[in-house]
Design a protein around this motif. Structure first.
Motif, PDB file in Angstrom:
ATOM      1  N   UNK A 254       0.827  -1.209   0.000  1.00 35.32           N
ATOM      2  CA  UNK A 254       0.000   0.000   0.000  1.00 35.32           C
ATOM      3  C   UNK A 254       0.863   1.261   0.000  1.00 35.32           C
ATOM      4  N   UNK A 255       1.962   1.226   0.754  1.00 33.68           N
ATOM      5  CA  UNK A 255       2.854   2.386   0.830  1.00 33.68           C
ATOM      6  C   UNK A 255       3.608   2.583  -0.485  1.00 33.68           C
ATOM      7  N   UNK A 256       4.069   1.483  -1.077  1.00 31.34           N
ATOM      8  CA  UNK A 256       4.787   1.595  -2.347  1.00 31.34           C
ATOM      9  C   UNK A 256       3.859   2.153  -3.427  1.00 31.34           C
ATOM     10  N   UNK A 257       2.611   1.677  -3.439  1.00 23.94           N
ATOM     11  CA  UNK A 257       1.664   2.133  -4.452  1.00 23.94           C
ATOM     12  C   UNK A 257       1.329   3.609  -4.290  1.00 23.94           C
ATOM     13  N   UNK A 258       1.076   4.038  -3.036  1.00 22.59           N
ATOM     14  CA  UNK A 258       0.606   5.403  -2.815  1.00 22.59           C
ATOM     15  C   UNK A 258       1.692   6.444  -2.722  1.00 22.59           C
ATOM     16  N   UNK A 259       2.834   6.094  -2.089  1.00 22.91           N
ATOM     17  CA  UNK A 259       3.857   7.103  -1.800  1.00 22.91           C
ATOM     18  C   UNK A 259       5.054   7.056  -2.727  1.00 22.91           C
ATOM     19  N   UNK A 260       5.243   5.949  -3.452  1.00 25.44           N
ATOM     20  CA  UNK A 260       6.389   5.842  -4.361  1.00 25.44           C
ATOM     21  C   UNK A 260       5.911   5.865  -5.816  1.00 25.44           C
ATOM     22  N   UNK A 261       5.023   4.934  -6.177  1.00 28.90           N
ATOM     23  CA  UNK A 261       4.527   4.897  -7.553  1.00 28.90           C
ATOM     24  C   UNK A 261       3.503   5.999  -7.812  1.00 28.90           C
ATOM     25  N   UNK A 262       2.735   6.358  -6.786  1.00 36.16           N
ATOM     26  CA  UNK A 262       1.742   7.440  -6.875  1.00 36.16           C
ATOM     27  C   UNK A 262       0.812   7.248  -8.063  1.00 36.16           C
TER      28      UNK A 262
END
Length: 444
Positions: A254-262
């Motif tokens: 969830x963090x990678x999707x929202x905060x890195x890949x956006x």
């Protein structure tokens, strides 16, 4: 054809594999959703959120061997394991429905306590489902090869469940939004868990049940004997470390999707990339294992998983397609690292049962699932530590994260799990059971 060569009916294979619908949903959704729910909806600080996610699973580490011993000593016409699939499966579904359904009293302390207590109840019910469930293959069949085929069905259904739960849970939450989104998602996943438990209970009704007497001595005595089984011990350490790595990656989706890949919908797409290859390639890993052996197949799958995880470090600098491809490679390896150890565990437990004439299979699987639970619980906790080191900002509103937090998310999802998987292979090198050894003990 010897007794050890008899194939199981397809009904039993599918029925047993259906239990992975329950274990897959419960193993996936809290690892994926609970930490973000705590930090981004309830605004619980990252380290405290990590403790809340970890503590109930730590309780399972103590409870699982006890659950195994209880199932070993259960006397029921349905066998020692199946009654627990029904009892604990229903209880697990009911508790899970309550996990995200806490009353909105505008109190962070009450919200936090609710999650902690209900997740503890979930973990207790799960122990009494998972331990007997994992013990069943050692009693259902004596065949070294048939256990691999049985695990192939189980892992294929597990992969499908991870895809279903991992993709649909965030989608349900996002479609409704807010805490109500989490509540509806919790109810939907509880229904999935209940369906899996009932299908496994019904589908294994014609399976052979254990006929060995439970092992003598106290639980402490039996744990000491299990700890002395070298092949089981090294296999367990390998699997626990890999569960730690998997739990860390799962918590980071969830963090990678929202905060890195956006990217909108990136969490769902990451799950499809992760589980899609597992759905397709689980039979291929089974065939590879039949050709080169379970241990060698396990090593190969671990290396594939570690390679994919390491490549995911490119998130944030490479095109998103590269990250999705890396996660797909993780999925290829993940299918194998589920098939092989789960097929090797009943070999180790059955060898002990044949040598001693008494059954400690429940204790073996209790220790095994305790280790798996510990690894999967430490994974989100380790990822939470990475968030805290990176200065992640917990909030119930959208906030910009510092570059250090973005870096921590990326490394916690990629490099750290890859290193843990590689380290786990140091223990696996000592595993020595093969088909010849297992059949030699069976014949003896």
């Amino acid at each position: 054809m010897t007794a050890t060569d008899v194939s199981l009916p397809r009904r039993v294979r599918i029925g047993y594999g259906a239990g992975s619908v329950a274990t897959g949903a419960f193993g996936t959704v809290p690892g994926l959703m609970l930490l973000p729910y705590l930090t981004d909806t309830l605004a619980v600080p990252a380290l405290l959120a990590g403790v809340i996610v970890f503590a109930p699973k730590a309780w399972d580490v103590v409870l699982n061997p006890i659950a195994g011993r209880i199932s070993d000593r259960t006397r029921d016409p349905r066998g020692p394991r199946r009654p627990w699939l029904l009892r604990a499966g229903v209880a697990l579904a009911a508790c899970f429905a309550l996990l995200f359904a806490g009353p909105d009293l505008d109190s962070r302390a009450i919200d936090t306590l609710w999650v902690l207590v209900v997740f503890l109840a979930c973990a207790t019910a799960y122990a009494f489902f998972q331990v007997p469930y994992v013990a069943m293959p050692a009693e259902i069949t004596d065949s070294y090869a048939e256990r691999t085929r049985l695990m192939t069905w189980r892992v294929a259904i597990l992969a499908f469940t991870i895809l279903l739960a991992g993709a649909s849970a965030p989608a349900i939450r996002d479609a409704i939004g807010g805490r109500d989104g989490y509540r509806v998602m919790g109810l939907a996943m509880a229904a999935v868990i209940l369906a899996g438990a009932l299908l496994a209970y019904r589908g294994t009704s014609s399976a052979r049940v254990g006929d060995l007497a439970p092992g003598p001595g106290s639980l402490r005595d039996q744990l000491r004997l299990v700890a002395g089984a070298r092949d089981f011990r090294v296999l367990l350490v390998t699997f626990v470390l890999q569960a730690l790595a998997t739990g860390c990656m799962l918590a980071g989706v969830d963090y990678l999707a929202g905060d890195v890949l956006e990217r909108d919908g990136a969490a769902t797409l990451l799950f499809v990339c992760f589980v899609g290859p597992a759905l397709l390639l689980t039979p291929a890993w089974s065939a590879i294992g039949a050709r080169i052996g379970k241990k060698q197949g396990y090593v190969a799958a671990s290396l594939v998983l570690a390679t994919g995880a390491a490549l995911a470090v490119l998130a944030g600098s490479a095109p998103a397609a590269v990250v999705f491809a890396a996660v797909a490679l993780v999925g290829v390896g993940y299918a194998g690292v589920q098939v092989f150890p789960l097929a090797m565990l009943p070999d180790a437990a059955a060898v002990d049962a044949r040598r001693t004439g008494s059954s400690r299979i429940g204790v073996y699987t209790g220790v095994w699932t305790a280790g798996e639970t510990l690894g999967l619980a430490l994974g989100p906790g380790l990822f939470a530590v990475m968030l805290a080191i990176g200065g992640y900002r917990s909030s119930d509103t959208d906030v910009a994260q510092p570059d250090t937090a973005v870096t921590a998310i990326t490394w916690g999802f990629s490099v750290l799990p890859a290193l843990i998987v590689l380290a786990s292979l140091w223990w696996l090198r000592s595993y020595s059971l093969d088909e010849t050894e297992v059949h030699r003990v069976d014949v003896a």
